[in-house]
Design a protein around this motif. Structure first.
Motif, PDB file in Angstrom:
ATOM      1  N   PRO A  36      10.821 -12.871   3.265  1.00  0.00           N
ATOM      2  CA  PRO A  36      11.417 -14.190   3.507  1.00  0.00           C
ATOM      3  C   PRO A  36      12.798 -14.383   2.886  1.00  0.00           C
ATOM      4  O   PRO A  36      13.686 -14.960   3.524  1.00  0.00           O
ATOM      5  CB  PRO A  36      10.386 -15.156   2.904  1.00  0.00           C
ATOM      6  CG  PRO A  36       9.090 -14.435   3.055  1.00  0.00           C
ATOM      7  CD  PRO A  36       9.420 -12.976   2.843  1.00  0.00           C
ATOM      8  N   SER A  37      13.011 -13.884   1.693  1.00  0.00           N
ATOM      9  CA  SER A  37      14.310 -14.086   1.038  1.00  0.00           C
ATOM     10  C   SER A  37      15.417 -13.239   1.665  1.00  0.00           C
ATOM     11  O   SER A  37      16.596 -13.480   1.409  1.00  0.00           O
ATOM     12  CB  SER A  37      14.200 -13.766  -0.458  1.00  0.00           C
ATOM     13  OG  SER A  37      13.846 -12.406  -0.640  1.00  0.00           O
ATOM     14  N   ALA A 120       2.238 -20.995   3.572  1.00  0.00           N
ATOM     15  CA  ALA A 120       0.980 -20.942   2.815  1.00  0.00           C
ATOM     16  C   ALA A 120       1.054 -19.996   1.617  1.00  0.00           C
ATOM     17  O   ALA A 120       0.070 -19.842   0.899  1.00  0.00           O
ATOM     18  CB  ALA A 120      -0.156 -20.505   3.740  1.00  0.00           C
ATOM     19  N   ARG A 121       2.203 -19.360   1.430  1.00  0.00           N
ATOM     20  CA  ARG A 121       2.392 -18.401   0.337  1.00  0.00           C
ATOM     21  C   ARG A 121       1.402 -17.241   0.397  1.00  0.00           C
ATOM     22  O   ARG A 121       0.881 -16.796  -0.613  1.00  0.00           O
ATOM     23  CB  ARG A 121       2.367 -19.106  -1.016  1.00  0.00           C
ATOM     24  CG  ARG A 121       3.564 -20.047  -1.166  1.00  0.00           C
ATOM     25  CD  ARG A 121       3.608 -20.685  -2.511  1.00  0.00           C
ATOM     26  NE  ARG A 121       2.565 -21.725  -2.538  1.00  0.00           N
ATOM     27  CZ  ARG A 121       2.253 -22.433  -3.599  1.00  0.00           C
ATOM     28  NH1 ARG A 121       2.873 -22.223  -4.723  1.00  0.00           N
ATOM     29  NH2 ARG A 121       1.327 -23.362  -3.542  1.00  0.00           N
ATOM     30  N   LYS A 149      -5.940 -14.369   5.883  1.00  0.00           N
ATOM     31  CA  LYS A 149      -5.507 -15.626   5.259  1.00  0.00           C
ATOM     32  C   LYS A 149      -6.710 -16.447   4.807  1.00  0.00           C
ATOM     33  O   LYS A 149      -6.723 -16.986   3.698  1.00  0.00           O
ATOM     34  CB  LYS A 149      -4.657 -16.442   6.232  1.00  0.00           C
ATOM     35  CG  LYS A 149      -4.222 -17.776   5.664  1.00  0.00           C
ATOM     36  CD  LYS A 149      -3.521 -18.613   6.707  1.00  0.00           C
ATOM     37  CE  LYS A 149      -3.330 -20.018   6.177  1.00  0.00           C
ATOM     38  NZ  LYS A 149      -2.904 -20.952   7.208  1.00  0.00           N
ATOM     39  N   THR A 150      -7.725 -16.537   5.646  1.00  0.00           N
ATOM     40  CA  THR A 150      -8.924 -17.294   5.283  1.00  0.00           C
ATOM     41  C   THR A 150      -9.600 -16.706   4.057  1.00  0.00           C
ATOM     42  O   THR A 150      -9.982 -17.437   3.140  1.00  0.00           O
ATOM     43  CB  THR A 150      -9.913 -17.327   6.476  1.00  0.00           C
ATOM     44  OG1 THR A 150      -9.261 -17.974   7.569  1.00  0.00           O
ATOM     45  CG2 THR A 150     -11.185 -18.080   6.121  1.00  0.00           C
ATOM     46  N   VAL A 151      -9.709 -15.383   4.008  1.00  0.00           N
ATOM     47  CA  VAL A 151     -10.337 -14.722   2.858  1.00  0.00           C
ATOM     48  C   VAL A 151      -9.508 -14.944   1.597  1.00  0.00           C
ATOM     49  O   VAL A 151     -10.052 -15.257   0.530  1.00  0.00           O
ATOM     50  CB  VAL A 151     -10.534 -13.213   3.132  1.00  0.00           C
ATOM     51  CG1 VAL A 151     -10.934 -12.466   1.864  1.00  0.00           C
ATOM     52  CG2 VAL A 151     -11.556 -13.001   4.236  1.00  0.00           C
ATOM     53  N   LEU A 152      -8.193 -14.814   1.711  1.00  0.00           N
ATOM     54  CA  LEU A 152      -7.321 -15.007   0.544  1.00  0.00           C
ATOM     55  C   LEU A 152      -7.306 -16.452   0.068  1.00  0.00           C
ATOM     56  O   LEU A 152      -7.222 -16.726  -1.129  1.00  0.00           O
ATOM     57  CB  LEU A 152      -5.888 -14.581   0.866  1.00  0.00           C
ATOM     58  CG  LEU A 152      -5.619 -13.100   1.031  1.00  0.00           C
ATOM     59  CD1 LEU A 152      -4.171 -12.881   1.441  1.00  0.00           C
ATOM     60  CD2 LEU A 152      -5.935 -12.339  -0.245  1.00  0.00           C
ATOM     61  N   LYS A 159      -8.359 -26.071  -4.762  1.00  0.00           N
ATOM     62  CA  LYS A 159      -7.767 -26.245  -6.095  1.00  0.00           C
ATOM     63  C   LYS A 159      -6.238 -26.278  -6.062  1.00  0.00           C
ATOM     64  O   LYS A 159      -5.633 -26.903  -6.909  1.00  0.00           O
ATOM     65  CB  LYS A 159      -8.217 -25.109  -7.026  1.00  0.00           C
ATOM     66  CG  LYS A 159      -9.712 -25.129  -7.285  1.00  0.00           C
ATOM     67  CD  LYS A 159     -10.091 -23.952  -8.158  1.00  0.00           C
ATOM     68  CE  LYS A 159     -11.605 -23.883  -8.313  1.00  0.00           C
ATOM     69  NZ  LYS A 159     -12.022 -22.719  -9.043  1.00  0.00           N
ATOM     70  N   THR A 160      -5.649 -25.586  -5.097  1.00  0.00           N
ATOM     71  CA  THR A 160      -4.182 -25.525  -5.030  1.00  0.00           C
ATOM     72  C   THR A 160      -3.714 -25.858  -3.623  1.00  0.00           C
ATOM     73  O   THR A 160      -4.509 -25.997  -2.716  1.00  0.00           O
ATOM     74  CB  THR A 160      -3.689 -24.107  -5.386  1.00  0.00           C
ATOM     75  OG1 THR A 160      -4.057 -23.226  -4.324  1.00  0.00           O
ATOM     76  CG2 THR A 160      -4.246 -23.620  -6.700  1.00  0.00           C
ATOM     77  N   LYS A 161      -2.427 -25.906  -3.478  1.00  0.00           N
ATOM     78  CA  LYS A 161      -1.855 -26.135  -2.157  1.00  0.00           C
ATOM     79  C   LYS A 161      -1.344 -24.828  -1.581  1.00  0.00           C
ATOM     80  O   LYS A 161      -0.447 -24.807  -0.759  1.00  0.00           O
ATOM     81  CB  LYS A 161      -0.714 -27.153  -2.245  1.00  0.00           C
ATOM     82  CG  LYS A 161      -1.185 -28.525  -2.606  1.00  0.00           C
ATOM     83  CD  LYS A 161      -0.052 -29.492  -2.590  1.00  0.00           C
ATOM     84  CE  LYS A 161      -0.563 -30.893  -2.925  1.00  0.00           C
ATOM     85  NZ  LYS A 161       0.490 -31.875  -2.888  1.00  0.00           N
TER      86      LYS A 161
END
Length: 163
Positions: A36-37, A120-121, A149-152, A159-161
């Motif tokens: 991304p960067s 979603a990082r 993504k679902t597993v991660l 708990k987080t965003k």
């Protein structure tokens, strides 16, 4: 020799000539694979514009095949049965249009993966694993991404965003 593609303004250009240009989609895939960067400004708009260019070519070839090219859509073709679809893809014009369709939509699936992963990082390594499968087998790559993504995200989702 192949027949010229019947696209207004492109007289004398064959379907084989146009087919080679479809490899330009790899520029979009290369942008998606960058961390991304490292991506250029407006990278997502660039990939979207490339997909739109393919969508335009798809639309032009499809409209011409359906409405103007006699015999491009074989008799008995259609979407109501498997035999109708198989018969439809016996036409070189329809196969060309179909291939452009795949290229355009698979690139959009790749764009979704890259943008969603960034939002979603999700680690970029996940993107790098999923993009080649998406390039070659669109829905399978998208499914792999959504599964990973679902597993991660499952343990941290509430708990987080992160996801």
């Amino acid at each position: 020799a192949h027949d010229a593609m019947p696209i207004p303004g492109l007289s004398g250009i064959t379907d084989e000539d146009l087919f080679v240009t479809l490899n330009l989609c790899l520029c979009g895939w290369a942008i998606l694979a960058l961390p991304p960067s490292w991506r250029p400004a407006r990278w997502d708009s660039s990939v979207l514009a490339l997909s739109a260019a393919f969508a335009s070519l798809y639309t032009a070839t499809l409209v011409h095949a359906v409405f103007f090219e006699r015999g491009a859509v074989p008799e008995g073709s259609g979407f109501g049965s498997l035999d109708g679809v198989v018969n439809l893809f016996k036409s070189r014009t329809v196969v060309f249009s179909g291939w452009v369709h795949y290229i355009s939509l698979d690139l959009l699936a790749g764009l979704y993966i890259a943008k969603d992963a960034e939002r979603a990082r999700v680690p970029h390594l996940v993107v790098l694993v999923c993009l080649p499968l998406t390039l070659f087998a669109g829905p399978s790559g998208l499914l792999l991404y959504l599964t990973i993504k679902t597993v991660l995200c499952w343990p941290t989702q509430r708990k987080t965003k992160r996801c």
